[in-house]
Design an enzyme around this catalytic site. Structure first.
Site, PDB file in Angstrom:
ATOM      1  N   LYS A  74       3.313  24.769  33.721  1.00 14.11           N
ATOM      2  CA  LYS A  74       3.827  24.513  34.039  1.00 14.11           C
ATOM      3  C   LYS A  74       4.899  24.787  33.834  1.00 14.11           C
ATOM      4  O   LYS A  74       6.249  24.949  34.810  1.00 14.11           O
ATOM      5  CB  LYS A  74       4.372  22.983  33.990  1.00 14.11           C
ATOM      6  CG  LYS A  74       2.848  22.230  34.760  1.00 14.11           C
ATOM      7  CD  LYS A  74       2.833  22.238  36.538  1.00 14.11           C
ATOM      8  CE  LYS A  74       4.256  21.355  37.514  1.00 14.11           C
ATOM      9  NZ  LYS A  74       4.096  21.616  38.833  1.00 14.11           N
TER      10      LYS A  74
HETATM   11  C1  LIG Z   1      -2.621  19.368  33.189  1.00 13.56           C
HETATM   12  C2  LIG Z   1      -2.064  19.950  34.796  1.00 13.56           C
HETATM   13  N1  LIG Z   1      -2.643  20.816  35.613  1.00 13.56           N
HETATM   14  C3  LIG Z   1      -2.770  20.479  36.660  1.00 13.56           C
HETATM   15  C4  LIG Z   1      -1.186  20.744  37.295  1.00 13.56           C
HETATM   16  C5  LIG Z   1      -1.138  20.761  38.920  1.00 13.56           C
HETATM   17  O1  LIG Z   1      -0.078  22.067  38.431  1.00 13.56           O
HETATM   18  P1  LIG Z   1       0.807  21.648  40.070  1.00 13.56           P
HETATM   19  O2  LIG Z   1       2.022  20.592  39.816  1.00 13.56           O
HETATM   20  O3  LIG Z   1       1.413  22.950  40.085  1.00 13.56           O
HETATM   21  O4  LIG Z   1       0.015  21.062  41.191  1.00 13.56           O
HETATM   22  C6  LIG Z   1      -0.249  20.145  36.570  1.00 13.56           C
HETATM   23  C7  LIG Z   1       0.612  20.216  36.812  1.00 13.56           C
HETATM   24  O5  LIG Z   1       1.826  20.234  35.555  1.00 13.56           O
HETATM   25  C8  LIG Z   1      -1.163  19.393  34.975  1.00 13.56           C
HETATM   26  O6  LIG Z   1      -0.012  18.772  34.184  1.00 13.56           O
HETATM   27  N1  LIG Z   2       1.771  18.329  37.083  1.00 13.46           N
HETATM   28  C1  LIG Z   2       3.140  17.293  37.507  1.00 13.46           C
HETATM   29  C2  LIG Z   2       2.217  16.643  38.272  1.00 13.46           C
HETATM   30  O1  LIG Z   2       2.324  15.909  37.790  1.00 13.46           O
HETATM   31  C3  LIG Z   2       2.055  15.041  39.111  1.00 13.46           C
HETATM   32  O2  LIG Z   2       1.698  15.207  39.651  1.00 13.46           O
HETATM   33  C4  LIG Z   2       1.110  13.563  37.705  1.00 13.46           C
HETATM   34  C5  LIG Z   2       0.360  12.531  39.911  1.00 13.46           C
HETATM   35  C6  LIG Z   2       1.616  12.273  39.902  1.00 13.46           C
HETATM   36  O3  LIG Z   2       2.242  11.884  39.639  1.00 13.46           O
HETATM   37  O4  LIG Z   2       1.795  11.656  40.902  1.00 13.46           O
HETATM   38  C7  LIG Z   2       3.791  17.666  35.711  1.00 13.46           C
HETATM   39  O5  LIG Z   2       2.311  17.268  34.394  1.00 13.46           O
HETATM   40  O6  LIG Z   2       4.536  16.596  36.360  1.00 13.46           O
END
Ligand SMILES: Cc1ncc(COP(=O)(O)O)c(C=O)c1O
Ligand SMILES: N[C@@H](COC(=O)CCC(=O)O)C(=O)O
Length: 366
Positions: A74
């Site tokens: 992220k």
């Molecule tokens: C641990 C983890 N894996 C995967 C993702 C997925 O990333 P995206 O928001 O680009 O779908 C996130 C989002 O931050 C995350 O925190």
């Molecule tokens: N990965 C991102 C967004 O997190 C999510 O999408 C979790 C599921 C949700 O909130 O609907 C982050 O770390 O912020």
């Protein structure tokens, strides 16, 4: 001053690999000195996982996104969200960044806010690991854990973040879910990096999806290079995307997942229009088993979304048959979930202890 420094990252073309590299420099043109925190985001190593590659007869390759300076995939989105806010003049020097996040986007934003002199306020569901909440505090963010309620409830963490930003002056809600600057980070950086690092030899990509920025951005870029590359969403239990991409219905798959940062109840703006070929629903038992195999067989200490990604990549490799290349990423490290995912009693309480191969259970904390 800092704003100027960030603005020095124009669209560039790498002279060696001839790809556009956006705000993030390509290592093949940069010398060994990088510009501050944001200069070190992206350009992560591509690693072949030897065990699962041998088992499937395919190359299972992973981008080591935990090696970003803020420790997760992220950081890329955080950088682009802030760049977008600056470009649109939504924030001035000394302003405040407000975001709703499961934690990792907040951690990336908190780092970059420190580097750029902004304040950072984070709303997150109180169901997320205490390691992420505590890390955000240590980074100087004002972190506000709130009850986890669905998106259509006005008290959902994202709506609270938006409302609070609106109540301040010189503040921006970066809106990672529906601001497509997030997807752009992966169109301009992760996608080109995968293309370059594989020399274009990639048959499929798969990613767990939270905002959808990674999956949709990588898919969008790679399809411009080769329409035949399969783009498959790796969805945890209880998320709607598996059904959406397999039968067009917004319907949750059975169960709920212990994975954090992934899983969705809707199709975010970042996912809308993305060239997605299909989806796999990965059970927590498979994600957790793979997370421990990655630790004990490959040496990588990771969070469960990384295990889920690799479990999906293995399934795709088996479906494609030997000789193919499947790419995914390792999102963040196990340290962010230490007292959950690596705890015998926590796993037992979730019915997941048995998912871990017996020979690997000795290393769990109580
Ligand atoms: C641990 C983890 N894996 C995967 C993702 C997925 O990333 P995206 O928001 O680009 O779908 C996130 C989002 O931050 C995350 O925190
Ligand atoms: N990965 C991102 C967004 O997190 C999510 O999408 C979790 C599921 C949700 O909130 O609907 C982050 O770390 O912020």
């Amino acid at each position: 001053m800092l704003r100027v420094a960030l603005a020095q990252f124009p669209q560039q073309v790498c002279r060696k690999c001839v790809t556009r590299v956006g705000f993030i420099k390509c290592y093949s043109t940069s010398n060994s000195i990088l510009d501050g925190f944001y200069g070190t985001v992206g350009n992560t190593p591509m690693i072949k996982l030897n065990g699962v590659s041998k088992e499937t007869g395919c190359d299972i390759l992973v981008k080591a996104e935990f090696m970003n300076p803020g420790g997760s995939v992220k950081d890329r989105a955080a950088l682009y969200l802030l760049k977008d806010a600056q470009e649109k003049n939504l924030i001035k020097d000394g302003g405040t960044v407000v975001e709703g996040t499961a934690g990792n986007t907040g951690i990336g934003l908190a780092h970059i806010c420190n580097a750029l002199g902004y304040k950072c306020i984070i709303y997150m569901p109180n169901t997320q690991s205490k390691e992420k909440i505590e890390l955000l505090s240590v980074l100087g963010a004002d972190v506000r854990p709130v009850p986890a309620v669905p998106f259509d409830n006005p008290d959902n963490y994202n709506h609270q973040a938006r409302r609070y930003a609106e109540s301040l002056t010189n503040a921006v809600w970066t809106n990672q879910f529906d601001n497509t600057a997030n997807r752009r980070a992966h169109i301009e950086t992760t996608g080109p990096e995968i293309w370059r690092q594989t020399g274009g030899k990639v048959d499929a990509v798969t990613f767990g999806t939270g905002t959808g920025g990674t999956m949709s951005g990588v898919a969008t870029y790679l399809k411009t290079k080769n329409q035949n590359i399969k783009t498959i969403v790796a969805d945890p239990q209880g998320s709607v995307l598996y059904h959406w991409y397999t039968n067009g219905r917004i319907e949750r798959s059975d169960g709920s997942s212990i994975t954090e940062g992934i899983g969705q109840g809707r199709v975010t703006a970042n996912m809308q229009g993305a060239p997605i070929d299909g989806a796999i629903c990965v059970q927590d038992t498979d994600a957790v088993e793979m997370t421990f195999r990655l630790l004990h067989e490959e040496g990588f200490y990771l969070g469960a979304s990384s295990g889920l990604n690799v479990a999906a990549a293995v399934q795709i490799a088996r479906d494609l048959g030997p000789g193919h290349t499947v790419v995914t990423c390792l999102c963040d490290t196990g340290q962010r979930y230490f007292t959950r995912l690596y705890s015998k009693s926590w796993l037992d309480g979730k019915g997941l202890l048995e998912a871990i191969p017996e020979k690997y259970r000795h290393s769990l904390i109580e």
